[in-house]
Design an enzyme around this catalytic site. Structure first.
Site, PDB file in Angstrom:
ATOM      1  N   HIS A 180     -12.365  -5.941   7.338  1.00 28.73           N
ATOM      2  CA  HIS A 180     -13.208  -5.541   6.225  1.00 28.73           C
ATOM      3  C   HIS A 180     -14.180  -4.877   6.442  1.00 28.73           C
ATOM      4  CE1 HIS A 180     -10.538  -9.049   5.212  1.00 28.73           C
ATOM      5  NE2 HIS A 180     -10.339  -8.634   3.776  1.00 28.73           N
TER       6      HIS A 180
ATOM      7  N   ILE B 206      -5.335   0.961   4.417  1.00 22.84           N
ATOM      8  CA  ILE B 206      -4.754   2.435   4.121  1.00 22.84           C
ATOM      9  C   ILE B 206      -3.894   2.850   5.362  1.00 22.84           C
ATOM     10  CG2 ILE B 206      -6.805   3.692   4.811  1.00 22.84           C
ATOM     11  CD1 ILE B 206      -6.657   5.179   1.880  1.00 22.84           C
TER      12      ILE B 206
ATOM     13  N   GLU C  90       0.909  -1.296   0.008  1.00 26.04           N
ATOM     14  CA  GLU C  90      -0.055  -0.205  -0.157  1.00 26.04           C
ATOM     15  C   GLU C  90       1.015   1.243  -0.013  1.00 26.04           C
ATOM     16  OE1 GLU C  90      -0.616  -2.514   2.059  1.00 26.04           O
ATOM     17  OE2 GLU C  90      -2.335  -3.329   1.025  1.00 26.04           O
TER      18      GLU C  90
ATOM     19  N   GLN D 277      -7.109  -1.608  -1.382  1.00 34.83           N
ATOM     20  CA  GLN D 277      -8.024  -2.887  -1.917  1.00 34.83           C
ATOM     21  C   GLN D 277      -9.320  -2.697  -0.615  1.00 34.83           C
ATOM     22  OE1 GLN D 277      -6.604  -7.190  -1.662  1.00 34.83           O
ATOM     23  NE2 GLN D 277      -6.954  -6.667  -3.748  1.00 34.83           N
TER      24      GLN D 277
END
Ligand SMILES: Cc1ncc(C[n+]2csc(CCOP(=O)(O)OP(=O)(O)O)c2C)c(N)n1
Ligand SMILES: Cc1ncc(C[n+]2csc(CCOP(=O)(O)OP(=O)(O)O)c2C)c(N)n1
Ligand SMILES: [Mg+2]
Ligand SMILES: [Mg+2]
Lengths: 386, 351, 351, 386
Positions: free
Chosen positions: B121, B80, B53, B75
């Site tokens: 997620h 991040i 990243e 993604q």
């Protein structure tokens, strides 16, 4: 290892089920705790025959590895079934990494605290944990996010294990950060070692694609600080994929392990689909680390047999199967009969199915538990109550 | 109607054909997958990056310095958080260089819960994003807005964070994207990659038209007079549903889709609150030091003596993560009953 | 009296002697420098790390997993922003592991402007820190509190962020640290490393005593009746000065030092606001999605009908950075006149 | 390089001031724009004599490098004086890196946009920029944070340059992130190159300690993606220090450059205190990159002569001085007279003093400019005005 090698050459034929379950005295400290009564190997002759590598390890150990590899695979396939029948939201796991993971689990100096080995695993640790004695049901409770899931209390995904009594620190989803944390536990271990105290090795696993993260390089730096070299075992499982992205499309390195060379680090590249080769490599690496208090970086070529995760379907894909390869060798060398695997499989399948059925009856965590474990001892962390 | 994933794909296609987008990249963004939500399938300039990243954001910054237009993807916004320093650089390059180097890049990333994504997620990024001065931050709640906001983001000479509410990626909109065939199946046949071997597949793009949702402009999704609800992203459908419930009970709830988080459409929010005297801000990021608190704070500052009730914020619980089990997820982020409950509470408040 | 840097040094010494602190590390933390603010000089377990913030925080996490007590330093909080994902892990390890692994670590880092540090030595971290559930966050404003908070942080079984207001590191306190010699020069001779060759230098530590400032407890620095000012860190001296100004004018300002940002001492803040009816929260982090807004929001929620004026926040401007030239820095972060102006404004508000 | 080498062997004696200012036709595109009327070299004989390496470059180039090195040093010492007299809050800079920085600046393909070279410098870029023609006064305006400071408008520290017309992207304080950004500009350049368009190289500089950051490794990965290799010149200036921390105390690598080897990358280790060796190395590296569109990693051993920054006093410390070494060679080889440097020094010193005096009269930025350049075209970024 030399000791167990020569011992291996005297390996008995007709290994009994009991023998299969035994641990190898010298090299391994892990014990498999599987309660399944194993079927007979049915082996008629033995000691490796033409397969000389096979004969270098005690036969009981060889058979034990096979047993554990099958058990791990059966468990993973059970998890996939649980997912596919809608009893889990997500699956990720290790089918194809058994020939690396099982030997690793057998060679770990198992226990709690810095005097034992730490395991900083990623989300493909089932084979190692099965070899270390994790009951199948623990893995099933995790994927079905039940309140009984010891590892995460129903909070995290499949294969995100955590077992403090075996120094299995929490498996996380973020790629590669485990390498930096392994440096931390290894610092704790080095300090003890230097004081002459009992101490272990910090073992870390991870995928090939993940080595692109800076954290992998950071671990190489920290592991090899002059005069402060760390007892850390940096391993990479190279399955040549990161989700849909091929290794060769992103990586100019021929071998990831070569990156250790600039740091004067011992490095190896190993066929991680061969449990015998893996066993020797891991055993020698760990011995080197324990003796020299220095890091090792070893890359294992492994397979990814059911795709990346359930997100890509969790269907069997092409690829070298370490269990099939191993089975063939064992049959060819008369360690097992050709129907042995099937029997073993069925038995573990039953065990796993019964476990899944039991877990299905267990309750999920309740909503009011969300504030548990924000702070130690459930000290209040909800600002409304400050 | 297009799904949000398709809308994003079409905006990116429009971008590479007409707006000079040279690189669309990130983990699994290129062929064969075209993104974990299929939002980058079939694009000419989409490519897979290393799993890194920091490398992705750094490369985007470099492309921006070179004056190229790129769209970089992280993604999941859950991943991040090792790039915040780089995002800060993205936001301060123009300022630090005394106006000499602008940073015309777009970073897009899926955000929020709602897909049983478990701890890693389900993160939100809106509160964090509003702490990155120099960036513009947008978050669509339907495919057409996604199309229009992404085109606006690509054209903007400043860095723009495009937050994708992941639970809405497969949801279809109610409005056609300019140029989109009216038959859903036709669109699918044209631009969705086939299952199985894709090596020979090529998309057939519809003749798309430019359509811009101006950054900084919100939208009144439903007019009302009794209470204003300000939200963005995934919380939209929930708020609209809740509002409908109250409509049936004879109350009139105004629902505002912010669409842009920074700059935000204060004139619209303010006008609405002045009309209704009551406001609820809903989002799913953690609640302490939350962007909703900023908006509520500002409402209090500017309308203290006009408000009929305390401006309220409904957000995610201040927890280290969102648990996988539905009981846990539902107790952690706002859901329909929470919103209804808050609205009822605010409506019941008597000044 | 000890400076804050000396106080921190003494707390760390106390920690390694009595509380099992095994590692105090970070960039230039060990000999010969002992930290860019000298806060780690002469400590037995202090060592220099590679120049790698991610490595530093990761190593701290690993040490925490091993059950060891460490204090890791990020040289300036300006350089902590590539580790937010790791800090999140620090905050979620206990929670993710179902209570099985706690994370008994301390991360300390200098924060704030006030030393002409330009863009990358002036960042604040308090608003960010309050967005890291699972962490406790403290920030002293004087040497004695620094000593007591650091000891509390080391003893705490949870991860604690210890924010050091860098502009106060050399400022001396008004209270002796338990065990500190009363003569400033004597202390200096005992524990300050000499200029020049330090290879043979060893500190002589005073016989320090344990002193804990409980995490979560604020302090009323000055009592008053007309308005409450809640602040922390470097903003203290400024607020006290401003309060004095108003005292001379016959007004009575209560000044609260929060000391802990999370958990925060709501009972104290609430009690104070209930007494005065007016409140100003001051900090120097950027103002949008700022922790002060959370406090103001909560004050509004709980005391809407008791407040005599809108709860106000005075914070740093929402800019990409703080410029080097004094004109720029002063226009960017609150200074004395700003605080006085806000106080006057709030006092003048007639409900 | 071969061309200029053979040309160099014919180098003239008695180089004139004008010759000193000339650029080398073949290899270098940078021109020094110094307006100071240079003193005569006073050289009596030449062409390198026993110093064969010296003779491999055109004499004008050799003398030009010496001139620029002195100029850069004088400027840095001026900055230090400005700091010490209280006219600046902070100094950081490059004394000791001239023998690397000046040749680099001369070899850059200077201009704006991807068709030229990008410079991703860290906070020790003065020698390179002086060689590229930066007026001294620009550097002084920066350290004195005047409104006239082009680079940052009085917002940032000394040596944090930014000159878009020379592709000098903003120098930042955070260590090592410039390596990742250089990857980005190099992607833009590779794309153009592959289309047959004019394109440049992305050049990045940084210190030794900073290579411990993951971003350095990340750049190695991205630069060497198979089939997508980047025209990026990764350089490291190894002064053996990171503030107070010695390189050898933290780094197990013998050479940082060795880390490129696992990636199949061309790597070099160069004596960065020797401007001739540096010139050849840089020139050949850049040629290789331009020709092959592949990355190079080169490590330069340099000195740190005034400590890390003003935070550690900014006093002259022990260490090999590249200018003194070079001067001795030039004197020994009769390129210059022994009093030449002194004259040159005084002249640049005067220039820098006059510049500082002028800057002292210039205004600082006003407080109301803080909102400028948050967004392009000063679009409002203040929420109060939304
Ligand atoms: C920091 C981070 N980025 C992205 C992801 C999403 N992700 C999960 S697994 C994966 C691929 C990992 O590939 P590799 O490291 O080779 O391990 P493998 O899955 O092949 O064993 C990605 C990109 C993640 N989990 N963490
Ligand atoms: C990310 C980051 N961490 C820490 C610092 C503080 N810092 C400034 S320079 C420096 C040492 C750099 O050493 P090196 O990379 O060898 O470069 P040198 O200064 O020796 O040229 C440090 C730690 C910083 N600027 N950025
Ligand atoms: Mg892989
Ligand atoms: Mg250095």
């Amino acid at each position: 290892m030399r000791g167990s090698m020569s011992k291996a050459k005297t390996g008995k034929t007709n290994a009994k089920a009991k023998a299969m379950k035994a641990t190898v005295g010298k090299a391994g400290v892990g014990k498999t705790k599987s309660k399944a009564a194993a079927p007979k190997t049915g082996a008629v002759k033995g000691a490796g025959g033409k397969d000389r590598a096979l004969g270098l390890l005690p036969k009981e150990l060889v058979l034990n590895m096979f047993d554990l590899m099958v058990k791990s695979r059966v468990l993973e396939e059970r998890l996939i079934k649980v997912y596919k029948t809608g009893d889990a939201f997500f699956w990720i796991g290790a089918p194809g990494e058994e020939a690396f993971g099982v030997p690793l689990g057998l060679l770990v100096k198992k226990g709690q605290g810095p005097s034992h080995d730490y395991l900083h695993l990623h989300y493909r640790g089932t084979p190692t944990l099965i070899a270390m004695g994790m009951p199948m049901i623990d893995s099933i409770r995790l994927i079905m996010n039940r309140a009984t899931d010891r590892s995460t209390g129903g909070r995290n995904f499949a294969n995100h294990y955590c077992f403090p009594e075996m120094n299995v620190v929490p498996v996380g989803s973020p790629i590669e950060v485990q390498y930096g944390m392994a440096v931390g536990t290894a610092i704790a271990q080095r300090r003890r070692k230097m004081k002459g105290e009992e101490s272990g090795v910090s073992i870390v696993t991870g995928g090939d694609a993940g080595t692109a993260e800076g954290d992998f390089a950071s671990a190489l730096i920290w592991a090899s600080r002059p005069g402060a070299e760390l007892p850390v075992y940096l391993t990479v499982q190279n399955n040549k994929w990161g989700i849909s992205t091929g290794f060769d499309s992103q990586h100019g390195e021929k071998y990831i392990a070569d990156r250790g060379k600039a740091f004067g680090m011992r490095t190896n590249v190993v066929n991680g689909n061969d449990p015998i080769e893996s066993y020797f490599a891991i055993s020698q690496d760990l011995e080197y680390i324990r003796k020299n208090t220095k890091p090792v970086l070893t890359e294992f070529a492994v397979s990814r047999l059911y795709g990346h995760s359930s997100a890509s379907g969790a269907n069997r894909e092409a690829g070298e199967c370490p269990i099939e390869l191993f089975e063939k060798r064992l049959v060819d060398s008369n360690y097992i009969r050709s129907d042995f695997k099937k029997e073993l499989w069925e038995q573990y399948d039953r065990e796993s199915r019964e476990a899944a059925e039991l877990v299905r009856t267990e309750a999920g965590p309740t909503g009011d538990t969300i504030w548990d474990h924000v702070y130690v001892g459930n000290e209040n962390a909800d600002w409304r109550k400050f | 109607m297009a799904s949000m994933a398709q809308a994003i794909r079409m905006a990116l296609h429009y971008g590479e054909k007409n707006l000079g987008v040279t690189d669309i990249f990130g983990e699994d963004v290129g062929a064969p997958l075209g993104g974990v939500f299929t939002a980058t399938q079939g694009l000419e300039n989409a490519w897979n990056s290393p799993l890194d990243e920091r490398g992705i954001v750094s490369a985007a910054l470099g492309l921006g310095l070179a004056g190229d237009r790129c769209v970089a993807e992280i993604q999941f916004c859950d991943y991040i958080f090792n790039t915040i320093d780089l995002l800060k650089i993205g936001g301060n390059t123009l300022w630090c260089s005394n106006g000499q180097y602008n940073m015309p890049i777009v970073v897009m990333t899926p955000v929020g819960a709602g897909i049983r994504g478990s701890i890693y997620h389900s993160h939100s990024f809106d509160a964090w994003a509003t702490r990155l001065p120099g960036w513009k931050v947008v978050m669509p709640s339907n495919p057409l807005d996604a199309y229009g906001l992404l085109i606006a983001a690509i054209k903007d000479p400043n860095p723009v964070l495009f937050l994708k509410p992941k639970a809405l990626m497969r949801v279809r909109g109610e409005d056609l994207i300019p140029g989109e065939p009216s038959d859903e199946k036709e669109l699918k046949a044209m631009i969705d990659a086939p299952i199985g071997d894709r090596s020979k597949w090529k998309p057939r793009w519809p003749k798309l038209e430019e359509y811009e949702v101006p950054i900084g402009k919100g939208k009144i999704v439903q007019e009302g007079t009794d209470l204003s609800v300000g939200r963005y992203g995934r919380m939209l459908p929930l708020c609209v549903k809740a509002a409908e419930m109250f409509t049936r009970e004879g109350r009139s709830i105004e629902v505002i889709d912010l669409r842009s988080l920074y700059p935000y459409d204060w004139q619209m929010i303010r006008g609405s609150i002045q009309k209704t005297g009551r406001v609820l801000f809903v989002n799913e990021d953690t609640e302490v030091t939350n962007f909703g608190e900023h908006l509520a704070y500002r409402a209090t500052q500017e309308m203290f003596y006009e408000l009929m009730a305390r401006p309220r914020v409904l957000a995610g619980k201040n927890l280290p993560g969102i648990g996988l089990h539905p009981n846990l997820e539902e107790a952690s982020v706002p859901h329909l009953e929470d919103i209804e409950h808050e609205i009822a509470d605010i409506l019941a408040e008597i000044p």
